[in-house]
Scaffold this active site. Structure first.
Site, PDB file in Angstrom:
ATOM      1  N   THR A 189      -9.278  11.239  -9.287  1.00  0.00           N
ATOM      2  CA  THR A 189      -8.013  10.549  -9.079  1.00  0.00           C
ATOM      3  C   THR A 189      -6.895  11.540  -9.347  1.00  0.00           C
ATOM      4  O   THR A 189      -7.008  12.369 -10.251  1.00  0.00           O
ATOM      5  CB  THR A 189      -7.910   9.296  -9.968  1.00  0.00           C
ATOM      6  OG1 THR A 189      -6.643   8.686  -9.749  1.00  0.00           O
ATOM      7  CG2 THR A 189      -8.095   9.595 -11.439  1.00  0.00           C
ATOM      8  N   GLU A 335     -10.154   4.498 -12.466  1.00  0.00           N
ATOM      9  CA  GLU A 335     -10.733   4.512 -13.809  1.00  0.00           C
ATOM     10  C   GLU A 335     -11.396   3.180 -14.170  1.00  0.00           C
ATOM     11  O   GLU A 335     -12.060   3.065 -15.195  1.00  0.00           O
ATOM     12  CB  GLU A 335      -9.649   4.823 -14.852  1.00  0.00           C
ATOM     13  CG  GLU A 335      -9.144   6.256 -14.833  1.00  0.00           C
ATOM     14  CD  GLU A 335      -7.969   6.475 -13.901  1.00  0.00           C
ATOM     15  OE1 GLU A 335      -7.830   5.684 -12.937  1.00  0.00           O
ATOM     16  OE2 GLU A 335      -7.201   7.421 -14.115  1.00  0.00           O
ATOM     17  N   LYS A 444       3.246   5.987  -4.999  1.00  0.00           N
ATOM     18  CA  LYS A 444       2.062   5.545  -4.262  1.00  0.00           C
ATOM     19  C   LYS A 444       2.463   5.178  -2.837  1.00  0.00           C
ATOM     20  O   LYS A 444       3.126   4.176  -2.602  1.00  0.00           O
ATOM     21  CB  LYS A 444       1.380   4.384  -4.948  1.00  0.00           C
ATOM     22  CG  LYS A 444      -0.081   4.327  -4.516  1.00  0.00           C
ATOM     23  CD  LYS A 444      -0.940   3.606  -5.495  1.00  0.00           C
ATOM     24  CE  LYS A 444      -2.387   4.017  -5.301  1.00  0.00           C
ATOM     25  NZ  LYS A 444      -3.309   3.049  -5.840  1.00  0.00           N
ATOM     26  N   TRP A 449      -1.809   8.561  -3.794  1.00  0.00           N
ATOM     27  CA  TRP A 449      -0.872   9.121  -4.760  1.00  0.00           C
ATOM     28  C   TRP A 449      -0.135  10.356  -4.259  1.00  0.00           C
ATOM     29  O   TRP A 449      -0.713  11.209  -3.594  1.00  0.00           O
ATOM     30  CB  TRP A 449      -1.605   9.548  -6.031  1.00  0.00           C
ATOM     31  CG  TRP A 449      -2.123   8.411  -6.848  1.00  0.00           C
ATOM     32  CD1 TRP A 449      -3.430   8.199  -7.183  1.00  0.00           C
ATOM     33  CD2 TRP A 449      -1.376   7.362  -7.452  1.00  0.00           C
ATOM     34  NE1 TRP A 449      -3.523   7.073  -7.949  1.00  0.00           N
ATOM     35  CE2 TRP A 449      -2.286   6.534  -8.124  1.00  0.00           C
ATOM     36  CE3 TRP A 449      -0.018   7.029  -7.473  1.00  0.00           C
ATOM     37  CZ2 TRP A 449      -1.875   5.398  -8.824  1.00  0.00           C
ATOM     38  CZ3 TRP A 449       0.380   5.896  -8.159  1.00  0.00           C
ATOM     39  CH2 TRP A 449      -0.546   5.103  -8.832  1.00  0.00           C
TER      40      TRP A 449
HETATM   41  P1  AMP Z   1      -5.961   4.237  -7.876  1.00  0.00           P
HETATM   42  O1  AMP Z   1      -6.657   4.784  -9.035  1.00  0.00           O
HETATM   43  O2  AMP Z   1      -5.596   5.263  -6.858  1.00  0.00           O
HETATM   44  O3  AMP Z   1      -6.634   3.063  -7.295  1.00  0.00           O
HETATM   45  O4  AMP Z   1      -4.558   3.706  -8.375  1.00  0.00           O
HETATM   46  C1  AMP Z   1      -4.437   2.719  -9.360  1.00  0.00           C
HETATM   47  C2  AMP Z   1      -2.999   2.330  -9.505  1.00  0.00           C
HETATM   48  O5  AMP Z   1      -2.511   1.759  -8.304  1.00  0.00           O
HETATM   49  C3  AMP Z   1      -2.708   1.307 -10.573  1.00  0.00           C
HETATM   50  O6  AMP Z   1      -2.637   1.857 -11.862  1.00  0.00           O
HETATM   51  C4  AMP Z   1      -1.360   0.769 -10.102  1.00  0.00           C
HETATM   52  O7  AMP Z   1      -0.300   1.636 -10.447  1.00  0.00           O
HETATM   53  C5  AMP Z   1      -1.524   0.795  -8.591  1.00  0.00           C
HETATM   54  N1  AMP Z   1      -1.981  -0.507  -8.111  1.00  0.00           N
HETATM   55  C6  AMP Z   1      -3.248  -0.896  -7.829  1.00  0.00           C
HETATM   56  N2  AMP Z   1      -3.278  -2.162  -7.402  1.00  0.00           N
HETATM   57  C7  AMP Z   1      -2.007  -2.619  -7.431  1.00  0.00           C
HETATM   58  C8  AMP Z   1      -1.374  -3.871  -7.127  1.00  0.00           C
HETATM   59  N3  AMP Z   1      -2.056  -4.906  -6.681  1.00  0.00           N
HETATM   60  N4  AMP Z   1      -0.040  -3.954  -7.305  1.00  0.00           N
HETATM   61  C9  AMP Z   1       0.682  -2.911  -7.758  1.00  0.00           C
HETATM   62  N5  AMP Z   1       0.152  -1.707  -8.047  1.00  0.00           N
HETATM   63  C10 AMP Z   1      -1.180  -1.563  -7.895  1.00  0.00           C
END
Ligand code: AMP
Length: 548
Positions: A189, A335, A444, A449
């Protein structure tokens, strides 16, 4: 005293053998890179996964070795998802959207011995091959002999054909049983600072996550479902769907590389999909396509899950009201395997009218069984669940990371085992969590990211830039896009074009800031730190207003 129940380690291979034995004829459908539709079944896929183990053994792969993949969602990728962990090796999914430098770093850091790649990544492979030669011995192209490409590789590195290897392998293999804590898969990540970090899942964490997401108030998949994960298998395990569908005996429909509105619309209807999952950007694209096509419908889709970034209200309303499709909102992280929360109503919500329900669905949801969560203030004191107090969101559970790959166990959690998510949230009296902000300094865009710090560091390498800040601004299609704010060196002038030019070749194209704003000074705290919050508030609507 111990219980007297059978002590069977939780094995990923058991999910596949369950599907093969009890739902053997359920389909796995894939849109291939070549553009055709490939059909197989869970029974056949399990048989080929056994052959693939033989192939991996032939390539010298042993327990704990890392098997890299650069691949879209498709049946061969599913085979690797099961074969590598099934034999005790580790399936390492790599995000091809990252910059080649990051991909090189990730492959070398993971120490991948073999890399499985789709033919669409040939130019990327040509770039990275010399730089991963110290680790990767073989590159296996995920195709048949007829589509096998040519590629110059460094001496000693072989280019092999997936189907040729599979056809030559025998399937006489029994899935071994070993310690369920054994590592099964690895996904990097992109962190806020520094290089991407690896999350190393285990058989146990994967199985518990799979059981949890298949409960009725989470994804609750069933054997009669036909499930299309748009969310990529190279990022956050496609939200666990390749495992959850097998456990449920559901059909799995894999979209390949084309995730645009028209492609999705066609595949969802043609394959009679009932359940699909992806980031809001994909659903906005689908909505646009539906609205632009008179009489267009989603013929069989009952539920869409959106997650990965905040859900625009439009999605929930439009799919509900115009197309009769329920949109479920979920939250998770790499994570967390990835699922943390899912928004399903509780008895207190049953009296809500449609508008009230739609508002409720904007919350990220309540903890999936097995996950605990809390919000804390700066002093790490827990805050009330009143839906008003907001604080840092922390989680813990058997499928939450305890450390990143290569770091000491426990180094990613506090003394009580809580993992800080970097999200800021409220939790209401019904346990519904809503993200209000993010404390991690990242953007995002379309579910992927972008590191603001990386972009800032490049900006200040321009000789005429004294200071730079990158913040997320709202974007109608990508949810967030980076805006760069720069202060010129005293007595110099700087143009947005000149600043953007220095990003050339340093970051992936989609990381480039959407706007560069030149200002005389940036706001600072008393201790001289950049006041990112103030900048975020100021530039939050910058791109929307500019386009108006
Ligand atoms: P990733 O590890 O790339 O899946 O990113 C995880 C992060 O994406 C989380 O810590 C949030 O900041 C963001 N995220 C995931 N799902 C949502 C959601 N439904 N609404 C807002 N942010 C989200």
């Amino acid at each position: 005293m111990f219980g007297l129940m059978q002590q069977q380690p939780l094995m990923i291979s058991a999910v596949l053998t369950h599907a093969a034995r009890h739902h053997g004829s359920a389909e796995v459908v894939s849109k291939t890179v070549e553009g055709d539709i490939h059909r197989t079944t869970w029974a056949e896929l399990e048989r080929r996964a056994r052959r693939l183990v033989r192939v991996l053994q032939g390539l010298g792969i042993k327990e704990s070795d890392r098997v890299g993949t650069l691949a879209w969602n498709g049946y061969r990728h599913v085979e690797i998802y099961y074969a590598a962990p099934g034999m005790g090796a580790i399936c390492h999914t790599i995000n091809p959207r990252l910059h080649p430098d990051d991909i090189t770093y990730i492959i070398n850091h993971a120490g991948d011995s073999v890399l499985f790649a789709e033919t669409s990544f040939l130019p990327l492979l040509a770039t990275i091959a010399p730089r991963i030669a110290g680790s990767v011995r073989d590159i296996v192209m995920m195709t048949d002999p007829a589509h096998m490409p040519a590629l110059d590789l460094p001496a000693g590195m072989r280019l092999l054909c997936y189907d040729t290897l599979i056809d030559a392998a025998d399937e006489d293999y029994e899935w071994p049983v070993f310690d369920e804590a054994t590592a099964s898969s690895l996904c990097y990540t992109s962190g806020t600072t520094g290089r991407p970090k690896g999350v190393l899942y285990s058989h146990r964490s994967t199985l518990l996550h799979t059981f949890s997401i298949n409960t009725a108030d989470v994804m609750g998949l069933r054997a009669i479902d036909r499930v299309l994960p748009v969310v990529p298998m190279f990022h956050v395990n496609a939200w666990g769907i390749p495992y959850a569908t097998a456990l449920a005996g559901a059909a799995l429909v894999m979209p390949g590389r084309h995730l645009d509105g028209p492609s999705m619309h066609e595949l969802l209807n043609a394959e009679r999909v009932t359940f699909t999952a992806g980031v809001p950007t994909v659903w906005l694209g689908l909505l646009q396509q539906l609205r632009a096509t008179p009489g267009a419908r989603l013929e069989t889709v009952q539920r869409i899950i959106t997650g990965g970034s905040a859900c625009p209200p439009l999605l929930i309303e439009a799919f509900n009201r115009e197309y009769g499709v329920r949109v479920d909102h979920a939250w998770g992280m790499t994570e967390l395997s990835p699922l943390g929360t899912y928004n399903s109503p509780k008895p207190a919500h049953t009296k809500l009218d449609q508008a009230g329900m739609e508002r409720l669905m904007l919350k990220q949801g309540r903890a999936a069984p097995g996950i605990d969560m809390k919000i804390v203030n700066d002093a790490n004191q827990e805050l009330p669940w009143d839906g008003v107090a907001f604080g840092d969101l922390k989680v813990r559970g058997p499928w939450v990371a305890s450390a990143y790959y290569g770091d000491p166990d426990g180094s990613a959690v506090d003394a009580e085992g809580w993992f800080a998510t970097g999200d800021v949230a409220t939790i209401d009296p019904e346990g519904m969590m809503e993200i209000t902000d993010r404390s991690k300094d990242v953007i995002k865009s379309g579910g992927e990211w972008i590191s603001s710090i990386t972009l800032e560091n490049i900006a200040v390498s321009h000789p005429d830039v004294a200071e730079a800040a990158v913040v997320a601004a709202r974007h109608p299609r990508w949810d967030e896009r980076p805006v760069l704010i720069v202060v010129p060196v005293q007595g110099r002038t700087v143009t947005p074009e000149a600043v953007l030019a220095i990003y050339e070749g340093k970051v992936a194209k989609w990381w480039l800031p959407d706007a560069v704003v030149v200002v005389d000074e940036l706001p600072h705290t008393a201790t001289g730190k950049l006041q990112k919050n103030a900048l975020r508030a100021r530039f939050h609507d910058y791109l929307i207003k500019r386009s108006e």
